[in-house]
Each structure stands twice: as C-alpha cells, then as structure tokens.
Design a protein around this motif. Structure first.
Motif, PDB file in Angstrom:
ATOM      1  N   UNK A 116       0.852  -1.105   0.111  1.00 30.80           N
ATOM      2  CA  UNK A 116      -0.134  -0.019  -0.082  1.00 30.80           C
ATOM      3  C   UNK A 116       0.816   1.557   0.074  1.00 30.80           C
ATOM      4  N   UNK A 117       1.989   1.147   0.919  1.00 32.96           N
ATOM      5  CA  UNK A 117       2.797   2.340   0.862  1.00 32.96           C
ATOM      6  C   UNK A 117       3.501   2.594  -0.487  1.00 32.96           C
ATOM      7  N   UNK A 118       4.160   1.470  -0.953  1.00 35.91           N
ATOM      8  CA  UNK A 118       4.814   1.809  -2.440  1.00 35.91           C
ATOM      9  C   UNK A 118       3.850   2.367  -3.477  1.00 35.91           C
ATOM     10  N   UNK A 119       2.769   1.811  -3.449  1.00 38.73           N
ATOM     11  CA  UNK A 119       1.397   2.175  -4.398  1.00 38.73           C
ATOM     12  C   UNK A 119       1.316   3.669  -4.246  1.00 38.73           C
ATOM     13  N   UNK A 120       0.962   4.227  -2.831  1.00 39.14           N
ATOM     14  CA  UNK A 120       0.771   5.499  -2.858  1.00 39.14           C
ATOM     15  C   UNK A 120       1.662   6.546  -3.025  1.00 39.14           C
ATOM     16  N   UNK A 121       3.071   6.119  -2.899  1.00 40.72           N
ATOM     17  CA  UNK A 121       4.093   6.736  -3.057  1.00 40.72           C
ATOM     18  C   UNK A 121       4.697   6.995  -4.496  1.00 40.72           C
ATOM     19  N   UNK A 122       4.541   5.836  -5.304  1.00 42.05           N
ATOM     20  CA  UNK A 122       5.029   5.594  -6.444  1.00 42.05           C
ATOM     21  C   UNK A 122       3.831   5.625  -7.680  1.00 42.05           C
ATOM     22  N   UNK A 123       2.735   5.432  -7.540  1.00 46.21           N
ATOM     23  CA  UNK A 123       1.982   5.157  -8.413  1.00 46.21           C
ATOM     24  C   UNK A 123       0.487   6.253  -8.469  1.00 46.21           C
ATOM     25  N   UNK A 124       0.463   6.902  -7.197  1.00 45.28           N
ATOM     26  CA  UNK A 124      -0.624   7.725  -7.043  1.00 45.28           C
ATOM     27  C   UNK A 124       0.112   8.938  -6.356  1.00 45.28           C
ATOM     28  N   UNK A 125       0.118   9.841  -7.328  1.00 40.96           N
ATOM     29  CA  UNK A 125       0.828  11.127  -7.019  1.00 40.96           C
ATOM     30  C   UNK A 125       0.220  12.058  -5.735  1.00 40.96           C
ATOM     31  N   UNK A 126      -1.238  12.002  -6.083  1.00 39.09           N
ATOM     32  CA  UNK A 126      -1.815  12.878  -4.942  1.00 39.09           C
ATOM     33  C   UNK A 126      -2.872  12.127  -4.371  1.00 39.09           C
ATOM     34  N   UNK A 127      -3.623  12.583  -3.475  1.00 36.00           N
ATOM     35  CA  UNK A 127      -4.337  11.979  -2.595  1.00 36.00           C
ATOM     36  C   UNK A 127      -5.681  12.172  -3.534  1.00 36.00           C
ATOM     37  N   UNK A 128      -5.898  12.911  -4.193  1.00 34.08           N
ATOM     38  CA  UNK A 128      -7.176  13.034  -5.219  1.00 34.08           C
ATOM     39  C   UNK A 128      -7.005  11.942  -6.363  1.00 34.08           C
ATOM     40  N   UNK A 129      -5.776  11.656  -6.749  1.00 38.08           N
ATOM     41  CA  UNK A 129      -5.652  10.665  -7.554  1.00 38.08           C
ATOM     42  C   UNK A 129      -5.993   9.154  -6.830  1.00 38.08           C
ATOM     43  N   UNK A 130      -5.449   8.936  -5.561  1.00 38.21           N
ATOM     44  CA  UNK A 130      -5.756   7.529  -5.001  1.00 38.21           C
ATOM     45  C   UNK A 130      -7.404   7.720  -4.701  1.00 38.21           C
ATOM     46  N   UNK A 131      -7.741   8.622  -4.371  1.00 35.01           N
ATOM     47  CA  UNK A 131      -9.308   8.746  -4.180  1.00 35.01           C
ATOM     48  C   UNK A 131      -9.991   8.193  -5.455  1.00 35.01           C
ATOM     49  N   UNK A 132     -10.007   8.677  -6.556  1.00 35.30           N
ATOM     50  CA  UNK A 132     -10.312   8.573  -7.745  1.00 35.30           C
ATOM     51  C   UNK A 132     -10.242   7.096  -8.139  1.00 35.30           C
ATOM     52  N   UNK A 133      -8.971   6.465  -8.016  1.00 37.66           N
ATOM     53  CA  UNK A 133      -8.756   5.072  -8.131  1.00 37.66           C
ATOM     54  C   UNK A 133      -9.056   3.907  -7.149  1.00 37.66           C
ATOM     55  N   UNK A 134      -9.242   4.415  -6.100  1.00 41.71           N
ATOM     56  CA  UNK A 134      -9.417   3.504  -4.852  1.00 41.71           C
ATOM     57  C   UNK A 134     -10.364   4.313  -3.970  1.00 41.71           C
ATOM     58  N   UNK A 135     -10.104   5.266  -3.190  1.00 43.26           N
ATOM     59  CA  UNK A 135     -10.758   5.694  -2.009  1.00 43.26           C
ATOM     60  C   UNK A 135     -12.272   5.881  -2.358  1.00 43.26           C
ATOM     61  N   UNK A 136     -12.723   6.154  -3.506  1.00 45.06           N
ATOM     62  CA  UNK A 136     -14.224   6.354  -3.498  1.00 45.06           C
ATOM     63  C   UNK A 136     -15.005   4.978  -3.350  1.00 45.06           C
ATOM     64  N   UNK A 137     -14.135   3.994  -3.457  1.00 44.25           N
ATOM     65  CA  UNK A 137     -14.762   2.633  -3.565  1.00 44.25           C
ATOM     66  C   UNK A 137     -14.619   1.821  -2.368  1.00 44.25           C
ATOM     67  N   UNK A 138     -13.375   2.139  -1.690  1.00 40.36           N
ATOM     68  CA  UNK A 138     -12.904   1.090  -0.831  1.00 40.36           C
ATOM     69  C   UNK A 138     -11.989   2.133   0.009  1.00 40.36           C
ATOM     70  N   UNK A 139     -11.962   1.868   1.456  1.00 39.28           N
ATOM     71  CA  UNK A 139     -11.230   2.742   2.240  1.00 39.28           C
ATOM     72  C   UNK A 139     -10.035   1.891   2.989  1.00 39.28           C
ATOM     73  N   UNK A 140     -10.182   0.612   2.870  1.00 39.93           N
ATOM     74  CA  UNK A 140      -9.218  -0.163   3.814  1.00 39.93           C
ATOM     75  C   UNK A 140      -7.954  -0.631   3.302  1.00 39.93           C
TER      76      UNK A 140
END
Length: 208
Positions: A119-143
């Motif tokens: 999870x840490x590497x994914x957030x650091x290296x492939x999701x540049x911003x929290x907004x991008x992470x939310x678009x790809x993952x966070x809006x559907x799943x929080x864990x």
C-alpha cells in the motif's frame, strides 16, 4: 512490441483477446521462481460488480517470488499503446521482468508480469496525489489493499479456474498447486474445503 506474461484470467486466450484484441504470438510458458497468491483487494469487484467493501471474499490473483515454485502462464506481444491500456487496468500491481520458458519448444525469453506491491509503495510511486488515490481506490474502498486475511472472490476465482482448464489438465493442475490464499493455504486444499467454488458451468465474467 512489448511482451506480456499473464497468470490469471489471461490464461484464457479468448479473455486475453478481449483485453488486447491485437495481441500476437499467444503461447503457454513456464515462469520459474514465482507462485500465485490471492492477496490483493480487487477494487473492480466493488466498483463494477457489486461486492461489498466489507466482504472478505475480495481477493484477486497476484504473484510473489518463490524459488521452490513454478507457474504456467500465457505470454504474448502487444503494441506500446495496448500495453499502456493493460498497465492502466492493472494499475495497483508492480510490473517486473521475468524469464520464461516456452512450454513446447523450451525457448527462453523475457516478459513483463504483474507481481505484488504494498500500500505504501503504491501511494508513493503510482498515485501522485490523494485526489488520484481517491479517484482510483478511495471512493470505492477505504481499507488496506494488500491483505493476509482475504479470500478469493468466488466469481473471479471460477473464471480463473476455467481459464486454466481451457488450456488442459496439466495447466489446471499447475494453477491449483502453484496458487495460494493470502493466509498461505494451497488453493487445492482450500477448494477441498470449499468444493462449491469449483465452477460446474462456464462463468460469464468480465474482469475489466
């Protein structure tokens, strides 16, 4: 052209051609030093297929290094443009270069294959911003995405088993013996405990 190695649903040539219609030179290969493991939350199961984010049956298939194991996989070539679409589909994985052995000729070559991440590497290296992470993952799943307590998604597992079976008994046996649940159980043993998960009829399932 880019060479791709697929180990789950892409074991079905029909499924592979639905994903990458212009693929070339589809063949079966052996990938030494890796095993399959169902330890990644399949966000697509939630976002497109109606699974509850609270379910434990959310795992999709990944790979991890294991010098004692060998998987039979599918390999094919595709254009850079088609690979970028596949890369986007498999965005939560890490891509590695692996050596493969052609099942018929023994020819060795290299290919790109998805493998485990964190999870840490994914957030650091492939999701540049929290907004991008939310678009790809966070809006559907929080864990947590990569977990040791989840189980294979039944419908997706059935699709993978049928993909392997479509290539013959030896490929299906390899899938059962070189695949593991997130908590370390061999898939063959898991299915002995859950025989209802073995598909009795073709599973109509799109992983995209």
């Amino acid at each position: 052209m880019i060479s791709v190695v697929g180990f789950g649903s892409l074991l079905s040539e029909e499924s592979a051609r639905e994903t990458v219609p212009a693929l070339d030179n589809y063949r079966l290969v052996r990938v030494p030093g890796y095993r399959r493991v169902f330890d990644k939350v399949g966000v697509v199961f939630i976002s497109r297929h109606g699974e509850s984010p609270d379910s434990l049956e959310l795992a999709s298939c990944s790979t991890e290094a294991d010098p004692s194991c060998e998987i039979i996989a599918a390999q094919f070539e595709c254009s850079e443009a088609d690979f970028l679409q596949l890369y986007e589909r498999e965005h939560r994985y890490r891509w590695v270069e692996v050596e493969t052995w052609h099942c018929q000729t023994g020819e060795t070559t290299l290919g790109r294959m998805c493998t485990g991440y964190s999870d840490l590497d994914y957030r650091l290296n492939k999701c540049v911003t929290e907004e991008e992470y939310h678009r790809r993952v966070g809006q559907y799943y929080q864990g947590v995405l990569w977990r040791q307590d989840i189980l294979p998604n039944p419908r997706y597992l059935g699709f993978c088993l049928q993909a392997a079976a479509s290539q013959g008994a030896a490929v299906l046996d390899n899938f059962l013996d070189s695949s593991f649940t997130a908590d370390g159980r061999a898939l063959r043993d898991y299915l002995r405990q859950r025989p209802e998960l073995m598909p009795a009829a073709p599973v109509n399932y799109s992983y995209r």
